[in-house]
Design a protein around this motif. Structure first.
Motif, PDB file in Angstrom:
ATOM      1  N   LYS A   5     102.993 -64.958  75.887  1.00 38.34           N
ATOM      2  CA  LYS A   5     102.658 -65.452  74.421  1.00 38.34           C
ATOM      3  C   LYS A   5     101.585 -64.427  73.493  1.00 38.34           C
ATOM      4  CE  LYS A   5     104.040 -70.008  75.885  1.00 38.34           C
ATOM      5  NZ  LYS A   5     103.598 -71.396  76.158  1.00 38.34           N
ATOM      6  N   SER A   8      97.244 -64.524  73.510  1.00 38.34           N
ATOM      7  CA  SER A   8      96.845 -64.755  74.811  1.00 38.34           C
ATOM      8  C   SER A   8      95.137 -64.270  75.003  1.00 38.34           C
ATOM      9  CB  SER A   8      97.830 -64.295  76.110  1.00 38.34           C
ATOM     10  OG  SER A   8      98.948 -64.650  75.974  1.00 38.34           O
ATOM     11  N   PRO A  40      96.681 -68.923  76.456  1.00 37.79           N
ATOM     12  CA  PRO A  40      97.228 -68.434  77.516  1.00 37.79           C
ATOM     13  C   PRO A  40      96.616 -67.328  78.187  1.00 37.79           C
ATOM     14  CG  PRO A  40      99.063 -68.642  75.920  1.00 37.79           C
ATOM     15  CD  PRO A  40      97.641 -68.809  75.314  1.00 37.79           C
ATOM     16  N   THR A  92      99.245 -65.734  83.820  1.00 32.67           N
ATOM     17  CA  THR A  92     100.300 -64.794  83.947  1.00 32.67           C
ATOM     18  C   THR A  92      99.793 -63.597  84.352  1.00 32.67           C
ATOM     19  OG1 THR A  92     101.427 -66.053  82.172  1.00 32.67           O
ATOM     20  CG2 THR A  92     102.381 -63.832  82.546  1.00 32.67           C
TER      21      THR A  92
END
Length: 199
Positions: A5, A8, A40, A92
């Motif tokens: 995203k 981040s 994120p 992530t």
């Protein structure tokens, strides 16, 4: 494309080396945790930059093994230190090669544009007050690696970046950088390049 995203908190893992330490995992956890609340979190493993910089003799299997060891250490240390409020389940993990191959044309255009944006002296770190800068004899790999770092940042489009000294080859420490509020003054050549590209 769609893996990470925009906005981040991007953290670059250190370049692989033959003597990994648990301290490097602890430092990465601290950088991941230091990201803005609600942003994120992304951990980028620099496998192709490791190859152009001849980290671990540019051996793909050794670089992959290093990343496996690093991620295993991160998860174990995170679970031990943070228990139920562990950081890693929400992170992530992106391998640089996977990010590049998702849209190679756009990535390499970004790297080329970064190369056009800066003089070779700037990419080599001359006249920044961060030491003597890179010497010609150190090879083109570091120049390409620094330009690839800018391409990585452009591909992720983060709100903040945490640069690891081992990932960016900075002799004087870590250059954290926030892209939203200007952040602290970068303490690495790579931090200066990223800030300069966005200014």
């Amino acid at each position: 494309k769609g893996v990470v995203k925009s906005g981040s908190h991007l953290v670059f893992a250190p370049l692989p080396n033959p003597n990994p330490t648990l301290q490097s995992a602890a430092d990465l956890l601290a950088k991941l945790k230091a990201g803005p609340d609600g942003a994120p979190k992304v951990l980028m493993l620099l496998d192709w930059t490791a190859r152009v910089n001849s980290a671990c003799d540019a051996d793909v299997k050794v670089i992959s093994a290093y990343h496996t060891l690093l991620l295993t250490s991160l998860r174990a240390l995170d679970a031990h230190l943070h228990g139920e409020s562990a950081i890693m389940p929400g992170v992530t993990v992106v391998t640089q090669s996977d990010a590049i191959l998702a849209d190679p044309s756009s990535y390499w255009i970004s790297v080329i544009n970064a190369g056009r944006h800066f003089s070779l002296d700037a990419v080599m770190g001359l006249n920044l007050g961060l030491g003597g800068g890179m010497k010609d004899a150190e090879g083109v790999g570091k120049v390409i690696g620094r330009l690839m770092l800018i391409g990585d940042v452009l591909a992720v489009n983060p709100g903040s970046v945490a640069l690891d000294a081992a990932a960016v080859d900075a002799a004087d420490g870590v250059g954290g950088l926030s892209l939203e509020d200007g952040g602290a003054a970068p303490r690495s050549v790579e931090g200066h390049l990223i800030a300069g590209f966005y200014s």
